[in-house]
Write an enzyme that holds these catalytic residues in place. Structure first.
Site, PDB file in Angstrom:
ATOM      1  N   HIS A 229       0.824  -1.217   0.000  1.00 13.87           N
ATOM      2  CA  HIS A 229       0.000   0.000   0.000  1.00 13.87           C
ATOM      3  C   HIS A 229       0.853   1.260   0.000  1.00 13.87           C
ATOM      4  CE1 HIS A 229       0.123  -0.011   4.549  1.00 13.87           C
ATOM      5  NE2 HIS A 229       0.044   1.292   4.376  1.00 13.87           N
TER       6      HIS A 229
ATOM      7  N   SER B  28       3.970   2.264   8.385  1.00 12.10           N
ATOM      8  CA  SER B  28       3.771   1.230   7.375  1.00 12.10           C
ATOM      9  C   SER B  28       5.052   1.005   6.613  1.00 12.10           C
ATOM     10  CB  SER B  28       2.664   1.633   6.415  1.00 12.10           C
ATOM     11  OG  SER B  28       1.454   1.271   6.980  1.00 12.10           O
TER      12      SER B  28
ATOM     13  N   ASP C   6       1.198  -7.655   2.226  1.00  9.60           N
ATOM     14  CA  ASP C   6       1.363  -6.215   1.990  1.00  9.60           C
ATOM     15  C   ASP C   6       2.840  -5.825   1.804  1.00  9.60           C
ATOM     16  OD1 ASP C   6       0.902  -3.530   1.760  1.00  9.60           O
ATOM     17  OD2 ASP C   6      -0.374  -3.374   3.533  1.00  9.60           O
TER      18      ASP C   6
HETATM   19  N1  ARG Z   1      -4.777   0.930   7.299  1.00  7.69           N
HETATM   20  C1  ARG Z   1      -3.436   0.860   6.813  1.00  7.69           C
HETATM   21  C2  ARG Z   1      -2.732   2.240   6.913  1.00  7.69           C
HETATM   22  O1  ARG Z   1      -3.226   3.141   7.496  1.00  7.69           O
HETATM   23  C3  ARG Z   1      -3.361   0.255   5.464  1.00  7.69           C
HETATM   24  C4  ARG Z   1      -4.097   0.934   4.347  1.00  7.69           C
HETATM   25  C5  ARG Z   1      -3.973   0.315   2.996  1.00  7.69           C
HETATM   26  N2  ARG Z   1      -4.903  -0.771   2.762  1.00  7.69           N
HETATM   27  C6  ARG Z   1      -6.151  -0.619   2.231  1.00  7.69           C
HETATM   28  N3  ARG Z   1      -6.888  -1.662   2.041  1.00  7.69           N
HETATM   29  N4  ARG Z   1      -6.605   0.560   1.914  1.00  7.69           N
HETATM   30  O2  ARG Z   1      -2.157   2.811   6.059  1.00  7.69           O
HETATM   31  N1  ASP Z   2      -1.277   1.587   7.790  1.00  9.98           N
HETATM   32  C1  ASP Z   2      -0.548   2.631   8.448  1.00  9.98           C
HETATM   33  C2  ASP Z   2       0.510   3.251   7.551  1.00  9.98           C
HETATM   34  O1  ASP Z   2       0.340   3.323   6.363  1.00  9.98           O
HETATM   35  C3  ASP Z   2       0.002   2.163   9.731  1.00  9.98           C
HETATM   36  C4  ASP Z   2      -0.956   2.410  10.844  1.00  9.98           C
HETATM   37  O2  ASP Z   2      -1.637   3.452  10.821  1.00  9.98           O
HETATM   38  O3  ASP Z   2      -1.002   1.585  11.747  1.00  9.98           O
HETATM   39  O4  ASP Z   2       1.475   3.820   7.989  1.00  9.98           O
END
Ligand code: ARG
Ligand code: ASP
Length: 701
Positions: free
Chosen positions: A85, A636, A221
Site C-alpha cells: 500500500h 507502514s 502487503d
Molecule cells: N490501514 C493501513 C494504513 O493506514 C493500510 C491501508 C492500505 N490498505 C487498504 N486496504 N486501503 O495505512
Molecule cells: N497503515 C498505516 C501506515 O500506512 C500504519 C498504521 O496506521 O497503523 O502507515
C-alpha cells in the site's frame, strides 16, 4: 517481615507489569531509559548497534519511503522492501489497462526491466542532533506565542540552511512536544527509485477495504524497490547510466519466524500522534468532528465505487485516491468505537484529575492547578473553528473541481497577460486528462450540500451567495469543462467571463471569509492551545517516570517495541497472534466480500502444501502476526526485528479495536499488524519464481 516481603513482591509485580505496557515511540538517541527493559525482554543488540554516529548501524538500513511510509534495505545493491500500500500509487502510475501491474503484479527479470518512478524519493537519516538550547535560549521569556513561533521558525530555518551542505542533503529542524525540544535531522535524499517487484493485487491488498484495520488479516502487503545512484554512490536524478546504491548497512532477513510472547522492535517513521490530548479534546474530535468527516467520505466513496465498478480506466485512475479516502474514513469509525468502548474519555479525565492533585501537592507547582480546566475551556472555544475547517476541507476544498477553481482565482489575482489564456487552457486539458469529468461533477454536487452543516456560521451575504450558487450551479463553466475546452480550442477564453462565473464568485467569497474570519481565530486558539500543551507536557515530563515520557510522533525516526501477543477485545472473544494461508483460502472460498480472491497458482501451492522452507514448526504457512508495539500512520513498511536485529516482518496496520491508539493507547486491545517475512519470501520464491530477488538478499544465519 513476611508481610513486608509479600508487599515488596506485590509492588514489584505492579511495577514490572507497568514496565510491560508498551506505549511509546522513542528517538533512537534517547533509548537509555528503555534500554534495560528492552534487554530484559530479549534485545541482544548494543545501543551502538542500533544507532551510531561514527559507524554503520541498523539505522542506516531504515528509509523514509516517499513522504509517508517507511522501508528497509535488504541487499548490498540497494534493494528496498516496503508495503504494497506504500508502493500502491507508484505501481498504479506505471500501470496501464494493457500492462496492469497493479492487478497482475510485476516481477522484473533483470536490472534493465526495473521501472523508474517519477517523483518518488527515498531518504536515509544521516544524523540527528539536539538543538533545543540553540533555539530556546533565543526566545525571550515574555514573548507572546506568535513571537515565540516566529523566532523559533526563523532559527530552525537558519540551522537547517547551515546544514544543507549539498543539493541532495536535506536538513530540517523538528519541533517536539509543542516546542519543548528541537532536533536537527539530516537526510540523504535519493531520487532515482525504481520498481523491482510487486505481487498481484489479490495478494498485496488481500481483504481490501473489508479487512483494512482489521484482525485477523491475510494481506501480503509488500512491494520491492531499488535505489539508483551515480558512479560515486551519490544520489542523483534519474539517468540510465545510474547504478544500484551500495548501502552502509544491510538488514539481515531471518526465516526463523515468531512465537507467542517473543520480543520484537520496530524501527521507522511514525507520522503523528497526540497522546497528551485531554479528555475534552478527545471528546470533541471523536464524537463531534469525526462523524461529519465520515459522512462526507461515505458519499465520496459511494460515487467513486459506482463509477469504477464497470470501468477499468476509471478504476485505475481513482485507485489511489479512493484508497486514501477509504483508509481514514474507516479509521475514524474505529477510533470513535474504541474510545467509547474503553471509556477512554472518563479514564483520561480521571488521570488528569490525579495529575491536578499532584500539582496541588507541590508548593512550587500549585499555581498550575487550573491548567487542565483552562485546556478544556480553550478546546471548547476552538471547536467551532476546527469543525468549520474540517467541513470545508472534506466537502469543498479537496474537490478537484474546486481545486481547479482555486488555482484559477490565484492565477487571475496574480495578473493576466497575453499568454494567460493559453497557459490556462493547458491546465483545462490537463484536468480533463487526469480526471473523469462526470465523476468529478457528481462528487462536487453531492458534497457541496454538506456546506449546509456550517450555514449557521456563514455571514448573511455569503449565505445568500451560497443559495444563489446552488440554484445556478449547473450553469457554471467549471461544471461544464467540455465547453471550456471547446472555447479554448476556439481561442475564446475571456478572464472577465470566468470572473463572473457563479462558482468562481462563491469560491472567492468563501476563501475570503475563511482567510479573514476563520483562519485567524483558528490560529489564535491553536496558539493558545499550543502554549498550554507546552506547559502541560513539560509538567508531565516531571510527573511521569522517565521511561513513560515520550515525544509525540512527528515523522522522525523512532523505535517502538513490544511482544507478540494475542488479545481479548470482547466477552468470549480472543484473537490469537498469527494467521496462515489456511485462513486466506477459507476467506477466498467461503467469504462474501469481493475483496477475497485467490488465483489457481496460489491455490495449487496451498493444496500441495508446497511451502518450501517457509512454513512454521506446525507446517503452516504464516501470513501475518500482531504485537503490543505502539505504531501509527507512517510506520507502514517499517521493518520488524527480533532481539538480534534480524528482519522478521514488515509493519502494515493496526487492529480495529485499537485504532484510537494515536490518542489513547490501551494495551489490552491495541495491537499492530505485521506481515510475516516468510510469507513474502514464499510469494517471491514459490509463487513468482523470482529467485533473482532472493539471491541478492542477505539472510541471517
Ligand atoms: N490501514 C493501513 C494504513 O493506514 C493500510 C491501508 C492500505 N490498505 C487498504 N486496504 N486501503 O495505512
Ligand atoms: N497503515 C498505516 C501506515 O500506512 C500504519 C498504521 O496506521 O497503523 O502507515
Amino acid at each position: 517481615m513476611k508481610k513486608l516481603i509479600i508487599l515488596i513482591s506485590v509492588l514489584s509485580i505492579l511495577i514490572s507489569k507497568n514496565l510491560l505496557a508498551d506505549e511509546g515511540m522513542w528517538l533512537p538517541v534517547l533509548l537509555e531509559a528503555q534500554y534495560d527493559d528492552m534487554v530484559t525482554r530479549g534485545l541482544q543488540l548494543s545501543p551502538e548497534d542500533i544507532y551510531s554516529i561514527n559507524n554503520s548501524s541498523l539505522k542506516d538500513a531504515i528509509v523514509l519511503f516517499g513522504r509517508g511510509c517507511t522501508g528497509v534495505i535488504v541487499s548490498e545493491q540497494g534493494l528496498i522492501l516496503t508495503n504494497h500500500h506504500c508502493g500502491y500509487g507508484s505501481i498504479a502510475n506505471v500501470s496501464t489497462v494493457n500492462n496492469d501491474y497493479l492487478t497482475n503484479g510485476f516481477w522484473s527479470n533483470d536490472f534493465k526491466e526495473e521501472i523508474p518512478i517519477e517523483g518518488l524519493t527515498i531518504s536515509i537519516l544521516v544524523s540527528m542532533r539536539d538543538v533545543t538550547n540553540e533555539i530556546l535560549s533565543q526566545i525571550p521569556t515574555n514573548a507572546t506565542e506568535k513571537q515565540r513561533k516566529d523566532i523559533a521558525n526563523k532559527l530552525c530555518k537558519n540551522i537547517a540552511a547551515e546544514n544543507k551542505t549539498k543539493p541532495h542533503i536535506d536538513a530540517v529542524v523538528r519541533e517536539f512536544n509543542y516546542g519543548n525540544a528541537y532536533y536537527l535531522m539530516i537526510y540523504e535524499v535519493f531520487s532515482d527509485i525504481r520498481l523491482v517487484a510487486a505481487p498481484p493485487l489479490f495478494i498485496g491488498n488481500f481483504g481490501g477495504d473489508t479487512d483494512n484495520w482489521v484482525w485477523p488479516r491475510h494481506t501480503g502487503d509488500f512491494s520491492v524497490f531499488r535505489i539508483y545512484v551515480n558512479q560515486n554512490n551519490e544520489s542523483t536524478n534519474y539517468s540510465k547510466n545510474n547504478v544500484p546504491f551500495k548501502p552502509k548497512y544491510v538488514a539481515p532477513v531471518s526465516k526463523k519466524g515468531i512465537n507467542k510472547d517473543d520480543f520484537i522492535f520496530i524501527y521507522g517513521f511514525p507520522g503523528s500522534t497526540t497522546h497528551f490530548m485531554t479528555s475534552k479534546g478527545i471528546d470533541l474530535n471523536v464524537n463531534l468532528i469525526n462523524p461529519i468527516a465520515i459522512d462526507i467520505r461515505t458519499t465520496k466513496l459511494n460515487i467513486i465505487e459506482n463509477y469504477s465498478r464497470n470501468n477499468d480506466t476509471i478504476r485505475l485512475m481513482y485507485a489511489n485516491k479512493r484508497a486514501g479516502i477509504a483508509n481514514y474514513w474507516k479509521k475514524m469509525q474505529g477510533e470513535t468505537i474504541g474510545i467509547n468502548a474503553t471509556k477512554a474519555i472518563e479514564k483520561r479525565h480521571s488521570q488528569e484529575q490525579d495529575f491536578v492533585n499532584w500539582l496541588k501537592s507541590i508548593d512550587s507547582l500549585k499555581k498550575y492547578a487550573n491548567l487542565m480546566d483552562t485546556l478544556y475551556h480553550y478546546h471548547q472555544l476552538a471547536y467551532p473553528y476546527e469543525y468549520i475547517d474540517r467541513v470545508l476541507y472534506e466537502a469543498y476544498f479537496s474537490n478537484e473541481i474546486i481545486r481547479f477553481v482555486q488555482r484559477t482565482i490565484y492565477d487571475i489575482q496574480r495578473g493576466i497577460d497575453d499568454s494567460w489564456a493559453n497557459k490556462w487552457c493547458y491546465l483545462v486539458n490537463n484536468f480533463l486528462k487526469n480526471n473523469n469529468l462526470k465523476l468529478e461533477q457528481d462528487l462536487f454536487l453531492s458534497t457541496f450540500k454538506y456546506l449546509d452543516s456550517i450555514s449557521k456560521y456563514l455571514p448573511n451575504d455569503l449565505l445568500k451567495n451560497k443559495l444563489n450558487t446552488e440554484k445556478n450551479i449547473e450553469k457554471s463553466l467549471f461544471i461544464n469543462f467540455n465547453e471550456l475546452s471547446v472555447a479554448c480550442l476556439k481561442n475564446k477564453i475571456n478572464p472577465k467571463t470566468i470572473q463572473k462565473d457563479p462558482l468562481y464568485v462563491f469560491t472567492s467569497k468563501l476563501l475570503d471569509w475563511y482567510v479573514k474570519e476563520i483562519l485567524p481565530m483558528e490560529d489564535y486558539y491553536n496558539n493558545k492551545l499550543d502554549s498550554l500543551y507546552r506547559m502541560y507536557t513539560k509538567l508531565q515530563s516531571y510527573y511521569l517516570p522517565q521511561n513513560k515520557y515520550y515525544f509525540d510522533a512527528n515523522s522522525t525516526l523512532r523505535i517502538a517495541y513490544g511482544n507478540v501477543k494475542p488479545y481479548h477485545p470482547a466477552d468470549a472473544i480472543t484473537y490469537i497472534h498469527y494467521t496462515t494461508i489456511d485462513g486466506m483460502v477459507d476467506k477466498a472460498l467461503w467469504g462474501q466480500a469481493e475483496d477475497y480472491k485467490i488465483d489457481s497458482t496460489l491455490l495449487e501451492l496451498f493444496k500441495n502444501k508446497d511451502f518450501g522452507s517457509y512454513a512454521n514448526d506446525k507446517g503452516e504457512l504464516p501470513i501475518a502476526f500482531i504485537s503490543t508495539t505502539h505504531t501509527t500512520g507512517g510506520n507502514s513498511g517499517s521493518p520488524v526485528f527480533n532481539g538480534k536485529g534480524e528482519l522478521i516482518g514488515l509493519n502494515f496496520d493496526r487492529v480495529w479495536e485499537g485504532t484510537m491508539s494515536d490518542f489513547y493507547f490501551d494495551d489490552t486491545r491495541c495491537r499492530n499488524i505485521m506481515l510475516d517475512i516468510r510469507y513474502m519470501l514464499f510469494i517471491i520464491d514459490k509463487y513468482a519464481n523470482a529467485q533473482r530477488i532472493l539471491n541478492e538478499m542477505k539472510f541471517a544465519q
